[in-house]
Design a protein around this motif. Structure first.
Motif, PDB file in Angstrom:
ATOM      1  N   GLN A 594       0.858  -1.181   0.000  1.00 34.07           N
ATOM      2  CA  GLN A 594       0.000   0.000   0.000  1.00 34.07           C
ATOM      3  C   GLN A 594       0.902   1.242   0.000  1.00 34.07           C
ATOM      4  O   GLN A 594       1.786   1.357   0.841  1.00 34.07           O
ATOM      5  CB  GLN A 594      -0.932   0.018   1.223  1.00 34.07           C
ATOM      6  N   ALA A 609       4.251  -2.999   3.440  1.00 38.65           N
ATOM      7  CA  ALA A 609       4.030  -4.395   3.028  1.00 38.65           C
ATOM      8  C   ALA A 609       2.966  -4.999   3.938  1.00 38.65           C
ATOM      9  O   ALA A 609       3.094  -4.950   5.162  1.00 38.65           O
ATOM     10  CB  ALA A 609       5.327  -5.188   3.148  1.00 38.65           C
ATOM     11  N   LEU A 610       1.927  -5.546   3.333  1.00 40.04           N
ATOM     12  CA  LEU A 610       0.832  -6.144   4.110  1.00 40.04           C
ATOM     13  C   LEU A 610       0.631  -7.589   3.637  1.00 40.04           C
ATOM     14  O   LEU A 610       0.566  -7.869   2.444  1.00 40.04           O
ATOM     15  CB  LEU A 610      -0.441  -5.312   3.952  1.00 40.04           C
ATOM     16  N   ASN A 624      -5.758 -10.037   9.649  1.00 41.61           N
ATOM     17  CA  ASN A 624      -6.507  -9.920  10.905  1.00 41.61           C
ATOM     18  C   ASN A 624      -7.028 -11.264  11.376  1.00 41.61           C
ATOM     19  O   ASN A 624      -7.257 -11.462  12.571  1.00 41.61           O
ATOM     20  CB  ASN A 624      -7.693  -8.954  10.724  1.00 41.61           C
ATOM     21  N   ILE A 636       4.569 -16.993  13.673  1.00 39.76           N
ATOM     22  CA  ILE A 636       4.821 -15.631  13.190  1.00 39.76           C
ATOM     23  C   ILE A 636       6.323 -15.404  12.991  1.00 39.76           C
ATOM     24  O   ILE A 636       6.720 -14.547  12.188  1.00 39.76           O
ATOM     25  CB  ILE A 636       4.228 -14.589  14.181  1.00 39.76           C
ATOM     26  N   VAL A 643       8.559 -12.350   5.439  1.00 42.95           N
ATOM     27  CA  VAL A 643       8.040 -11.034   5.033  1.00 42.95           C
ATOM     28  C   VAL A 643       9.202 -10.054   4.855  1.00 42.95           C
ATOM     29  O   VAL A 643       9.284  -9.317   3.856  1.00 42.95           O
ATOM     30  CB  VAL A 643       7.025 -10.502   6.075  1.00 42.95           C
ATOM     31  N   SER A 665       5.663  -8.279  14.716  1.00 45.83           N
ATOM     32  CA  SER A 665       4.808  -8.722  15.812  1.00 45.83           C
ATOM     33  C   SER A 665       5.618  -8.707  17.109  1.00 45.83           C
ATOM     34  O   SER A 665       6.819  -8.971  17.104  1.00 45.83           O
ATOM     35  CB  SER A 665       4.339 -10.156  15.522  1.00 45.83           C
ATOM     36  N   PRO A 809      -4.040  -1.885  -0.661  1.00 45.30           N
ATOM     37  CA  PRO A 809      -2.820  -2.674  -0.838  1.00 45.30           C
ATOM     38  C   PRO A 809      -2.940  -3.512  -2.116  1.00 45.30           C
ATOM     39  O   PRO A 809      -4.014  -4.063  -2.381  1.00 45.30           O
ATOM     40  CB  PRO A 809      -2.772  -3.562   0.391  1.00 45.30           C
TER      41      PRO A 809
HETATM   42  P1  C2E Z   1      -1.984  -2.224  10.015  1.00 45.50           P
HETATM   43  O1  C2E Z   1      -0.498  -2.415  10.186  1.00 45.50           O
HETATM   44  O2  C2E Z   1      -2.599  -1.188  10.777  1.00 45.50           O
HETATM   45  O3  C2E Z   1      -2.247  -2.108   8.497  1.00 45.50           O
HETATM   46  C1  C2E Z   1      -3.146  -1.276   7.958  1.00 45.50           C
HETATM   47  C2  C2E Z   1      -4.398  -1.997   7.716  1.00 45.50           C
HETATM   48  O4  C2E Z   1      -5.383  -1.070   7.337  1.00 45.50           O
HETATM   49  C3  C2E Z   1      -4.256  -2.942   6.546  1.00 45.50           C
HETATM   50  O5  C2E Z   1      -5.112  -3.976   6.716  1.00 45.50           O
HETATM   51  C4  C2E Z   1      -4.782  -2.119   5.393  1.00 45.50           C
HETATM   52  O6  C2E Z   1      -5.286  -2.843   4.329  1.00 45.50           O
HETATM   53  C5  C2E Z   1      -5.873  -1.376   6.073  1.00 45.50           C
HETATM   54  N1  C2E Z   1      -6.149  -0.096   5.401  1.00 45.50           N
HETATM   55  C6  C2E Z   1      -5.283   0.745   4.842  1.00 45.50           C
HETATM   56  N2  C2E Z   1      -5.921   1.818   4.351  1.00 45.50           N
HETATM   57  C7  C2E Z   1      -7.232   1.669   4.623  1.00 45.50           C
HETATM   58  C8  C2E Z   1      -8.390   2.422   4.368  1.00 45.50           C
HETATM   59  O7  C2E Z   1      -8.374   3.486   3.802  1.00 45.50           O
HETATM   60  N3  C2E Z   1      -9.592   1.984   4.798  1.00 45.50           N
HETATM   61  C9  C2E Z   1      -9.639   0.746   5.455  1.00 45.50           C
HETATM   62  N4  C2E Z   1     -10.819   0.331   5.864  1.00 45.50           N
HETATM   63  N5  C2E Z   1      -8.544  -0.025   5.712  1.00 45.50           N
HETATM   64  C10 C2E Z   1      -7.362   0.465   5.294  1.00 45.50           C
HETATM   65  P2  C2E Z   1      -4.664  -5.363   6.446  1.00 45.50           P
HETATM   66  O8  C2E Z   1      -3.777  -5.459   5.295  1.00 45.50           O
HETATM   67  O9  C2E Z   1      -5.822  -6.263   6.474  1.00 45.50           O
HETATM   68  O10 C2E Z   1      -3.765  -5.667   7.704  1.00 45.50           O
HETATM   69  C11 C2E Z   1      -4.307  -5.758   8.918  1.00 45.50           C
HETATM   70  C12 C2E Z   1      -3.306  -5.805   9.985  1.00 45.50           C
HETATM   71  O11 C2E Z   1      -2.606  -7.018   9.916  1.00 45.50           O
HETATM   72  C13 C2E Z   1      -2.213  -4.789   9.889  1.00 45.50           C
HETATM   73  O12 C2E Z   1      -2.686  -3.562  10.402  1.00 45.50           O
HETATM   74  C14 C2E Z   1      -1.137  -5.332  10.639  1.00 45.50           C
HETATM   75  O13 C2E Z   1      -1.285  -5.066  11.997  1.00 45.50           O
HETATM   76  C15 C2E Z   1      -1.351  -6.760  10.400  1.00 45.50           C
HETATM   77  N6  C2E Z   1      -0.407  -7.182   9.398  1.00 45.50           N
HETATM   78  C16 C2E Z   1      -0.481  -7.125   8.061  1.00 45.50           C
HETATM   79  N7  C2E Z   1       0.621  -7.629   7.517  1.00 45.50           N
HETATM   80  C17 C2E Z   1       1.417  -7.964   8.518  1.00 45.50           C
HETATM   81  C18 C2E Z   1       2.700  -8.537   8.579  1.00 45.50           C
HETATM   82  O14 C2E Z   1       3.384  -8.785   7.569  1.00 45.50           O
HETATM   83  N8  C2E Z   1       3.165  -8.757   9.791  1.00 45.50           N
HETATM   84  C19 C2E Z   1       2.474  -8.470  10.933  1.00 45.50           C
HETATM   85  N9  C2E Z   1       2.994  -8.748  12.094  1.00 45.50           N
HETATM   86  N10 C2E Z   1       1.290  -7.963  10.900  1.00 45.50           N
HETATM   87  C20 C2E Z   1       0.745  -7.691   9.698  1.00 45.50           C
END
Ligand code: C2E
Ligand code: CA
Ligand code: CA
Length: 837
Positions: A594, A609-610, A624, A636, A643, A665, A809
């Motif tokens: 993203q 990176a997500l 999530n 993790i 990652v 994490s 993303p």
């Molecule tokens: P985060 O780090 O807070 O990531 C941002 C989340 O918000 C991401 O969800 C993203 O898709 C979402 N987002 C970004 N912009 C918007 C928007 O405008 N509106 C809405 N509704 N959502 C938005 P995502 O990708 O589902 O990731 C969720 C969470 O999962 C992340 O929150 C992060 O905490 C965790 N995560 C994702 N990838 C990783 C990873 O590689 N490692 C770890 N440890 N956690 C991860």
């Protein structure tokens, strides 16, 4: 050489000498005999025959004279007589000649023979008749002279023969004298040789026999120090050798006897010491010992036995009847003051059985004695008495500890389990019960901030309050950590269970004063009702735990009843766990990116990176839905490393000014692998470390504070940037900013959503951006979906934004198109027209 041979040798020598002497003597005797015989044969016979010849000659001379004187002539007879006489003389001469071989006699005989023959020849010639008157007178004279000559020669012969006889006699005497001298010498020689032989033999025999005798006397006297010489090969030599062997053997036996004696002495000493030690051991044993014989009389009793039962040792002398001992023991207040008869009967039963047995006895002073009876082969017994009072106490203590929590003294999980089983045994009768599973809220924070001693004190205080809220018959146990469980007995209705839960939440939630600290903790409760929610302890506990999980998730400080759906959720979670552990998990993962946009220029400054999971059956799984499970099961760590590698590798294909943000994490901070994983990802990709921004959440700052902070500093030392993610959602976000110099603060989406509608959100955003700028930190607002939000954030000085307004993303392959789109939607900046470097 053997003695016998020596003896035979010497004897043979003497025998040869004796035989020689005998032969010589015989020879000498026969020579002497010869001489004597010849003396007789030759001279004596010769003399007789010479004399006979002389007599015959005289007779012939007479006859001749007569004839010549008287005659005319001889008669025929006379002539014949003469002739006879002549032949007799010849015969005599013949015998003399034959017998006597002396030359002198032979010469005399020859002369006599000639003279006689001449006389007779003259005589016969005269006697022959003359032719005419012959004159006979002159002739007569001639004969006369002839006859005298013959007689003279015969005398001479006789003399010669006699002289010969004398010569023989002298020779015989000389021979005999010589022989006897020789015999004397030889005899003397034999005697001398015999003497020598005897001396030699004595020398041969007596000295060694004396030596042997001396040695034998020594041996007999027990003195074996003079060794027998062994230098002879005969019987005495062998005797000496035998004596020497005997001496050697006696010496050996003596040495062996010495050794045996020493060993015996040593054994006796060892026995003495062993007895001493045995006595000491017996006296100082911690166990009382009493040995009795087949008749029940004391053989030995040690001091400890008397001490244990408070008995006088004098009353336990060997031979004492054991019944008397028991009587004294009863009198001394042992055996719980039971009557002597009962004690004797009990003892008699054990003795009769003749089997090893154990028993316990209550001794005076409330002590407990353990007795072990062992029958002995001789019909006796040995009984060991041990004071086990202390042991019993410690065993009781151990049992208590094994069944109770050492800190709170509450029953532990084991007891709780047992009580659950007992309660379940009664549910058939309609006696239902409730299981309340309790977990303190924020207990960890108390432990972390106030320290473990206060945490322990809090647990004890909670335990006390829990006891107080229970009715009799209910039970509370500590299951571990900050988890407790209650069994509410007597078929409580859901209402009663709720009432108890409410009481618990209120009571436990009341403030505590712990060493001057004002502490407040909440408690969440999950409730399962038996038998409806389970018929097995494990199932009931699990269901109560599931309800607790729900209570925690739904606000804490509250309670929830178990519902069947919770179980299916738990099962779904387990399935997810299994899928996460799948070996090809990493192949199913993908990173979406993203963009992060500069709020002033709308230039893309980097990407976050997500993580996405393309599951074969679940489809695309959101982080999530699986990150928390992956954290719980530790997966993790490998996922996070993957990652980092993947994100850095992708970023290395971009322009150098574009950053890459990677989420970490809290679980990755445990252990020491994180710093190495980050360094490895940076090194492999070759990107400049400041291009990598690691996003951490409140959890990292909460857990293991100091250790995590040091990891953060290590990461910082690698040159990478650190950002505080989800800022504002936690409780102490501001304090974290003081703990570590973050590069970026990410304002959580929850503040952005309501930014345009809620003033407090704007106030928070303003405060954060103000704080960040004063601390020289970047701010990134997340979840920006509208231009209005963007405009407000930009106005508040938020440096960067991120959200659907710019892009969701996207997978890496879509990045060039995304980048191109974003570039055309704003004022292009030279050099940043394309994503790739
Ligand atoms: P985060 O780090 O807070 O990531 C941002 C989340 O918000 C991401 O969800 C993203 O898709 C979402 N987002 C970004 N912009 C918007 C928007 O405008 N509106 C809405 N509704 N959502 C938005 P995502 O990708 O589902 O990731 C969720 C969470 O999962 C992340 O929150 C992060 O905490 C965790 N995560 C994702 N990838 C990783 C990873 O590689 N490692 C770890 N440890 N956690 C991860
Ligand atoms: Ca993030
Ligand atoms: Ca976030």
């Amino acid at each position: 050489m053997s003695l016998r041979r020596k003896f035979y040798g010497a004897f043979g020598l003497i025998a040869i000498l004796a035989i020689g002497l005998a032969v010589y003597g015989a020879h000498a005797l026969s020579a002497t005999g010869d001489l004597v015989a010849r003396l007789y044969d030759e001279p004596l016979v010769g003399v007789s025959y010479a004399r006979a010849a002389s007599a015959t000659l005289n007779e012939a001379r007479g006859l001749m004279d007569r004839i010549l004187l008287l005659g005319p002539g001889p008669s025929a007879n006379e002539v014949t007589s003469l002739r006879h006489m002549q032949s007799d003389i010849d015969e005599d001469f013949g015998i003399v000649r034959a017998r006597v071989h002396d030359p002198a006699v032979g010469a005399a005989l020859a002369r006599a023979d000639r003279a006689v023959a001449d006389w007779f020849a003259r005589g016969f010639s005269i006697l022959a008749p003359p032719a005419s008157g012959t004159i006979l007178l002159p002739m007569h004279d001639t004969v006369e002279r002839g006859s005298a000559a013959a007689a003279a020669s015969l005398d001479d012969l006789i003399e010669q023969v006699a002289a010969s006889g004398f010569t023989y006699r002298e020779r015989a005497r000389a021979e005999i004298g010589g022989a006897s001298t020789a015999l004397t010498f030889i005899s003397a020689g034999i005697i001398a040789v015999s003497g020598l032989f005897a001396l030699l033999f004595a020398h041969l025999l007596i000295r060694p026999i004396r030596a042997a005798t001396r040695i034998a006397e020594d041996v007999a006297a027990g003195n074996v120090t003079h060794m027998a010489p062994a230098w002879r090969s005969d019987e005495i030599g062998r005797l000496l050798v035998c004596l020497a062997t005997m001496q050697t053997k006696l010496l050996q036996r003596a040495a062996r006897a010495d050794t045996l004696m020493q060993e015996k002495d040593r054994a006796a000493e060892t026995l003495r010491l062993t007895n001493l030690r045995f006595d000491n051991a017996l006296s100082n044993m911690s166990h009382g010992i009493l040995m009795s014989d087949a008749q029940g009389h004391v053989v030995v009793a040690n001091r400890r036995f008397c001490d244990i039962y408070g008995l006088d040792p004098a009353g336990l002398a060997p031979g004492t009847d054991y019944r008397d001992v028991l009587a004294s023991s009863v009198a001394a207040g042992n055996h719980c003051n039971r009557p002597l008869g009962a004690v004797l009967a009990e003892h008699g039963d054990i003795m009769q059985a003749r089997q090893p047995a154990t028993a316990t006895c209550n001794a005076n002073g409330g002590r407990m004695i353990s007795i072990s009876y062992e029958p002995m082969t001789d019909g006796g017994w040995i009984a060991t008495h041990e004071d086990i009072t202390e042991r019993c106490k410690s065993e009781a203590q151990i049992v208590f500890l094994a069944r109770h929590d050492a800190l709170t003294q509450l029953p532990n999980r084991v007891v709780f389990q047992e009580r659950l089983i007992q309660a379940l045994a009664h549910v058939d009768r309609g006696d239902g019960f409730a299981v309340l599973y309790l977990d303190l809220d924020q207990f960890k924070a108390v432990n972390d901030t106030l320290g473990h001693p206060i945490g322990d004190e809090l647990l004890c205080a909670v335990a006390l309050r829990l006891r107080d809220v229970l009715r009799d018959g209910d039970i509370v146990a500590r299951l571990g950590g900050d988890e407790f469980a209650i069994i509410q007995m007597d078929a409580p209705s859901p209402g009663e269970a709720t009432a108890l839960a409410r009481r618990v939440v209120r009571t436990v939630g009341a403030p505590y004063d712990l060493q001057g600290n004002h502490v407040v903790v909440g408690v969440s409760i999950g409730i399962a009702l038996a038998p409806g929610d389970g018929l097995h302890p494990a199932q009931l506990l699990k269901n109560a735990d599931l309800a607790l999980y729900r209570a925690k998730r739904e606000g804490r400080g509250t309670w929830r009843f178990f519902e069947a759906a919770m179980d299916s959720a738990a099962q779904a979670r387990r399935a997810l766990e299994l899928d996460l552990r799948h070996e090809s998990l990493l192949q199913q993962l993908e990173l979406y990116y993203q963009p992060v946009v500069c709020s002033r220029t709308r230039h893309v400054t980097g990407f976050e990176a997500l993580l996405r999971w393309h599951h074969p059956t679940r489809g695309l799984v959101s982080p999530n839905d699986f990150i928390s499970v992956a954290e719980e099961i530790g997966m993790i760590v490998p996922i996070g490393a993957w990652v980092l590698q993947q994100a850095c590798a992708t970023a290395s294909t971009w322009q150098d000014h574009l950053k890459i943000a990677v989420n970490l994490s809290p679980v990755q901070f445990r252990g020491h692998a994180l710093v190495a994983a980050v360094a490895e990802a940076v090194r492999c990709s070759g990107i400049a470390p400041p291009r990598l921004e690691l996003e951490i959440t409140e959890g990292v700052m909460l857990e293991e504070n100091s250790a995590n902070l040091s990891v953060l500093h290590d990461l910082r030392n690698l040159g990478v940037r650190i950002s505080m993610d989800d800022f504002g959602t936690g409780h102490s976000s501001l304090s974290y900013l003081r703990s570590f110099p973050f590069d970026t603060i990410k304002i959580d989406r929850s503040f952005v959503i309501d930014l345009t509608t809620r003033d407090e959100c704007l106030a928070i955003v303003r405060a954060v951006t103000g704080l960040a700028s004063s601390l020289h930190m970047n701010t990134i607002a997340e979840g920006v979906e509208t231009e209005a939000q963007f405009a407000m954030l930009a106005a508040e000085g938020c440096t960067e934004v991120q959200g659907y307004l710019f892009s969701k993303p996207v997978p890496a392959r879509e990045l060039p198109a995304l980048f191109a789109r974003l570039c055309t939607s704003r004022m292009p900046v030279p050099g940043v027209l394309s994503l790739a470097s």
